[in-house]
Design an enzyme around this catalytic site. Structure first.
Site, PDB file in Angstrom:
ATOM      1  N   GLU A  37     -37.669  80.088  54.374  1.00  0.00           N
ATOM      2  CA  GLU A  37     -38.404  78.842  54.189  1.00  0.00           C
ATOM      3  C   GLU A  37     -38.085  78.170  52.862  1.00  0.00           C
ATOM      4  O   GLU A  37     -37.786  76.985  52.816  1.00  0.00           O
ATOM      5  CB  GLU A  37     -39.922  79.105  54.282  1.00  0.00           C
ATOM      6  CG  GLU A  37     -40.737  77.843  54.010  1.00  0.00           C
ATOM      7  CD  GLU A  37     -42.245  78.071  54.064  1.00  0.00           C
ATOM      8  OE1 GLU A  37     -42.674  79.181  54.425  1.00  0.00           O
ATOM      9  OE2 GLU A  37     -42.979  77.130  53.756  1.00  0.00           O
ATOM     10  N   ASP A  39     -43.360  81.975  53.867  1.00  0.00           N
ATOM     11  CA  ASP A  39     -44.598  82.314  53.164  1.00  0.00           C
ATOM     12  C   ASP A  39     -45.587  82.910  54.157  1.00  0.00           C
ATOM     13  O   ASP A  39     -45.417  82.788  55.372  1.00  0.00           O
ATOM     14  CB  ASP A  39     -45.236  81.057  52.549  1.00  0.00           C
ATOM     15  CG  ASP A  39     -44.461  80.539  51.329  1.00  0.00           C
ATOM     16  OD1 ASP A  39     -43.715  81.329  50.728  1.00  0.00           O
ATOM     17  OD2 ASP A  39     -44.629  79.339  51.005  1.00  0.00           O
ATOM     18  N   TYR A  51     -36.392  49.857  58.632  1.00  0.00           N
ATOM     19  CA  TYR A  51     -36.130  48.643  57.847  1.00  0.00           C
ATOM     20  C   TYR A  51     -35.645  47.491  58.718  1.00  0.00           C
ATOM     21  O   TYR A  51     -35.970  46.333  58.454  1.00  0.00           O
ATOM     22  CB  TYR A  51     -35.140  48.927  56.719  1.00  0.00           C
ATOM     23  CG  TYR A  51     -35.784  49.614  55.555  1.00  0.00           C
ATOM     24  CD1 TYR A  51     -36.835  49.004  54.873  1.00  0.00           C
ATOM     25  CD2 TYR A  51     -35.385  50.880  55.129  1.00  0.00           C
ATOM     26  CE1 TYR A  51     -37.460  49.629  53.812  1.00  0.00           C
ATOM     27  CE2 TYR A  51     -35.994  51.513  54.074  1.00  0.00           C
ATOM     28  CZ  TYR A  51     -37.035  50.893  53.410  1.00  0.00           C
ATOM     29  OH  TYR A  51     -37.654  51.493  52.373  1.00  0.00           O
TER      30      TYR A  51
END
Lengths: 612, 360
Positions: free
Chosen positions: B193, B245, B97
């Site tokens: 995870e 996973d 920004y």
């Protein structure tokens, strides 16, 4: 009474005028706006032809004024004028003219021309036509009031008087007729005259419109178009009827000399050969040749080896003039032309000129503008039925960097101007709006279009490369100064000169000048470095208010009045660098930017560029 | 962490070299290690993967390079004149920004400024913390038999990561080096995870039953999370396993914990836990436990193939697993174990796998 006799009672000759009264459309008088355009067109064509024959730079004045429901049309020129005997027939007899029987490139061909306007004026308003003409400064001007006898196609002179006219010579026609004046369309008097001006850059044409607005198409050249001249017919274009007619009326007593004198490209040997092939005596009288023998002659002409018709009878407008004419009416970035060499169709020589103009203020997303010309006469109507349009549609413009969605006319900021010149333009109809699809002509136009297309493609790809380079330089020139400034600020160090880096990045020729002052003297050092990938040869000028001393290496010093030009001739190989130096007094000396002469502007950094 | 003075010197050296190049009429450029999988090498000393010798050159010769170096100059200006001089800091998002006012030097998106900060780390061999640049808190948490001391702006806090925290666990601060380990009773660190599986293990009391510290990775783990795992492993000597996973993207999560990530290989020796082991879900688990699966997408397949040419996955274990997965054309989530009952993962799968790995 037999039926045939009964029918014969109803058969009577109809006058030419009556015939055209019933067939206005084939003459170009089928709508109110068109009647005005056609009248102006015929008169202007006559004026231009007359001026050209007389070697006069045409000055043509056209005025359209409202007269109640009708319009008054005035066309005035500075042409050679018309002799008294001819005036009534030129203006008030249809199919009278000097060009119908002549094989020569001219604007008017059939001689229907202006007399059709006279007839139309008479039919719609009942008014006569007023003609003023003068053939020389010492001769009086004649003013005629004319009408056409529609039954006999003969002129009727209502009055003739001698008047004063301040012109040295010229002709003025005033007609009153029904019509309607349009301005905005291409098919308008304005549009027509604008196109006339493009292909006749030697003419000055002014137009006064009904609302008083004056448009002037200025002359851009004093150079007259190349002369065209009359040729004899070529056997390739001959038809049986024409040949028989010529043989019947010829003054020649012998067949051989008839051929030699009446045709182009036919000499003694060819005439002899043709007679032999047709099994006819070269010494026989042409008028004695029978129908069957004439047929044999025509066949024989197809067997002998004939030269093409002479081609110098045609007058192209020429690249220079046509370009000047176009640039007068449009702002353009790029113009290319292709002038094809003369070809022949059915014994008629013809020549095609193609001009492609690109960019400038032309519309980017519209269809290409097509300007069609036949013998320097703009063709306004029936664009879709014209050989020129068909040839344009036949070309695959995508090959030449133009869009052509769904085939047809290409899209882009393009004007395509095609001029066909011929001793006999094959029009699709008597109103002369469109050129017929003669395969030889369509082929020639296509070849011309492809040639300008190739030049356009080369131009656009060069332009792309240049604009990429330019774009890069713009960005580099914005980004690097900011970066240099930031670096100096962070490091609290001096401002940087980024020119050497810019020159290196852009592969430019770099000139950088540094001044150091000491004891009231300024020591000037110029570093010149060639970062381009080629050797550079150029002149470097330093214009200083005083004459410099200690010049190294020596330079030519030229006093300028308010200062001195110091001139070095420099030659640098790619990657080479040289240093020049001189000394001037610090007090009262002023410098201008170093100037490089003889290098392209975009390749030079740190100096002004002249004469590239 | 380096002090401000030496950080400032490093940054000034960088812009100084650009300035000098300008001054000498040399086209300014910097060279930086190429940040691709083709340019990472195994460092046998630290047992982690770091950048190799390939360099890519950023030069003002091209418009892109010029813009990138302009932005780098502005960023260095910010770090020196705002951060270091006034002892202030900004988050990565704030830097994005702040650049709003930099005209042509404005960043197009945050990933661009993030990357440039990483470039500066590489070029100066410093870390963004040295520049007073911090990431957003990403909310990764730990839960387990571990007591820490965190020095905060408001004094030192002593927190037990089971007793003093709610069910959400202890949130890992962005500067992990402010955390000291004071006491623990842990035998194992499990890095997980997904939040769902993390919560499942807490609910099932796995941390108590097996004395394990449960670290929530929240997808691709932040630097602070990776640093904390490394410290747990190396300072306290607790073994680490990674539970994700069973798909190509999750293997990359494990790789960034155990081998080092391609994007921040310059920090591998600081962030990477070479001893971390992959627990699962393994492609062989899909077969062994007959898990419910999804079909591999084209992108999954492409990612697996890319891993076959990734030097970090060149070991036999990964070759076997990845090739099996390509053959199966299937992938499975951690939560797929729920299909066998909510306790299956803590009663069956984890004890089986951990004893297989010799950890319990």
């Amino acid at each position: 009474m037999e039926i045939a006799e009964e029918l014969a009672k109803n058969q009577k000759a109809i006058s030419v005028a009556e015939f055209f009264e019933k067939n206005r459309q084939i003459l170009g008088f089928d709508s109110a706006p068109r009647a005005l355009i056609t009248t102006v067109k015929e008169a202007v064509d006559n004026s231009l032809d007359a001026c050209e024959e007389a070697g006069i730079l045409p000055d043509i004045f056209v005025q359209i004024a409202r007269r109640g429901d009708a319009f008054r049309v005035i066309i005035e020129d500075n042409g050679p004028g018309i002799v008294d005997d001819e005036v009534p027939r030129v203006f008030a007899k249809l199919l009278y003219g000097s060009r119908f029987h002549v094989l020569k490139q001219s604007r008017g061909q059939q001689g229907i021309g202006i007399s059709a306007g006279v007839l139309y004026s008479q039919l719609t308003t009942g008014k006569s036509t007023v003609v003023t003409t003068k053939i020389g400064p010492s001769r009086p001007a004649g003013k005629w009031e004319l009408t056409i006898n529609t039954a006999t196609n003969d002129p009727e002179v209502l009055s003739k008087e001698v008047v004063d006219w301040d012109r040295p010579h010229g002709t003025r026609v005033e007609l009153e007729m029904e019509g309607s004046y349009v301005r905005s369309r291409r098919q308008s008097i304005y549009g027509y005259l604008k196109n006339v001006a493009i292909v006749n850059p030697h003419a000055r044409i002014s137009l006064v419109e009904p609302d008083g607005n004056v448009e002037t198409f200025e002359r851009v050249t004093d150079q007259m178009p190349q002369d065209s001249y009359e040729i004899k017919p070529h056997p390739w274009g001959m038809e049986l009827g024409g040949l028989i007619k010529m043989m019947r009326y010829t003054e020649k007593k012998k067949l051989k000399s008839f051929f030699q004198s009446s045709f182009s490209s036919v000499g003694g040997i060819i005439a002899q050969d043709v007679c032999k092939l047709s099994d006819l005596d070269p010494e026989m009288a042409p008028s004695k040749v029978t129908h069957a023998e004439a047929k044999r002659l025509l066949a024989a002409f197809k067997e002998v080896r004939l030269k093409s018709p002479p081609t110098d009878c045609l007058s192209p407008i020429g690249e220079k003039l046509i370009r000047a004419g176009l640039e007068k009416e449009y702002r353009l970035d790029f113009v290319v032309t292709s002038t094809r060499s003369v070809s022949v169709y059915s014994g008629n020589p013809f020549l095609v000129e193609v001009i492609l103009a690109y960019g400038g203020n032309l519309k980017k997303d519209g269809k290409a503008e097509i300007l069609r010309f036949a013998n320097r006469v703009p063709l306004l109507y029936q664009q879709g039925g014209c050989a020129i349009t068909h040839a344009i549609e036949n070309v695959s413009w995508k090959l030449y960097s133009l869009n052509q969605p769904g085939g047809g006319i290409p899209i882009g900021p393009v004007v395509l101007l095609v001029h066909v010149a011929s001793t006999n333009i094959p029009f699709t109809s008597e109103s002369k709006d469109a050129i017929a699809d003669v395969p030889e002509i369509v082929d020639e136009i296509e070849l011309g279009l492809k040639e300008v297309g190739r030049k356009l493609r080369a131009y656009l790809s060069r332009k792309n490369a240049l604009s990429e380079r330019k774009e890069k330089e713009v960005i580099i020139r914005k980004v690097l100064p900011k970066m240099a400034q930031k670096l100096a600020q962070i490091l609290e160090r001096d401002d940087l000169d980024i020119n050497p880096v810019v020159a290196k990045i852009m592969g430019n020729l770099m000139v950088s000048r540094t001044l150091s002052r000491e004891n009231g003297q300024t020591f000037v050092k110029l570093v010149v470095a060639n970062y381009t990938d080629a050797a550079c040869k150029f002149k470097l000028h330093e214009t200083v208010s005083v004459e410099a001393g200690s010049i190294e290496p020596s330079a030519r010093v030229i006093p300028l009045g308010d200062g001195y030009d110091h001139l070095w001739k420099i030659s640098l190989k790619s990657g080479e660098k040289t240093t020049l130096s001189y000394v001037v007094p610090t007090e009262g000396t002023s410098f201008s930017d170093p100037v490089v002469e003889g290098q392209p502007e975009e390749l030079v950094t740190g100096a002004r560029v002249v004469g590239s | 962490m380096k002090d401000s003075i030496s950080t400032r010197k490093h940054l000034l050296g960088l812009v100084g070299s650009l300035y000098d190049q300008f001054e000498n009429g040399v086209v300014p450029q910097i060279s930086i290690p190429t940040r691709t999988k083709n340019n990472i090498e195994y460092d046998p000393n630290d047992k982690v993967w770091v950048y190799g010798k390939q360099k890519s050159v950023r030069s003002v010769k091209t418009v892109r390079g010029a813009k990138s170096l302009l932005k780098a100059s502005y960023l260095v200006g910010l770090l020196i004149d705002e951060h270091l001089k006034h002892d202030r800091g900004s988050t990565l998002r704030e830097i994005y920004y702040i650049s709003e006012n930099w005209d042509m030097a404005k960043f197009g998106e945050q990933s661009e400024s993030d990357r440039l900060v990483e470039d500066l780390e590489i070029l100066t061999e410093l870390q963004r913390e040295d520049f007073h640049v911090r990431p957003e808190e990403d909310g990764a948490t730990i839960f387990g038999p571990l007591e820490i001391k965190e020095s905060t702006r408001r004094g030192e806090r002593r927190i037990h990561c089971q007793e003093d925290v709610g069910e959400a666990g202890y949130q890992i601060p962005f500067n992990v080096d402010n955390v000291k380990f004071s006491d623990h009773d842990a035998k194992l660190v499990i890095a997980i995870e997904t939040g769902g599986m993390h919560a499942r293990l807490i609910e099932n009391g796995f941390d108590q039953e097996y004395n394990s510290v449960l670290v929530h990775l929240k997808g691709q783990p932040a630097r602070s999370t990776r640093r904390l795992i490394k410290r747990l492993n190396e300072e306290l000597g607790i073994p680490v396993v990674v539970f994700t996973d069973g798909d190509p993207w999750s293997y990359r999560i494990y790789a960034s914990v155990a081998y080092g990530s391609i994007k921040s290989a310059h920090l591998s020796s600081y962030l990477v836990t070479p001893a971390a082991q992959f627990l699962g879900v393994q492609p062989t688990d899909i077969v062994d436990y007959d898990l419910s699966t999804d079909k591999l997408t084209d992108q999954d397949l492409q990612a697996l193939r890319s891993e076959l040419t990734d030097p970090r996955f060149s070991g036999d274990y990964w070759k076997e697993q990845i090739q099996l997965q390509i053959k199966l054309m299937k992938k499975a989530e951690q939560q797929a174990f729920a299909g066998k009952g909510l306790d299956f993962v803590t009663r069956e799968y984890l004890p089986n796998r951990l004893s297989e790995m010799g950890l319990i």
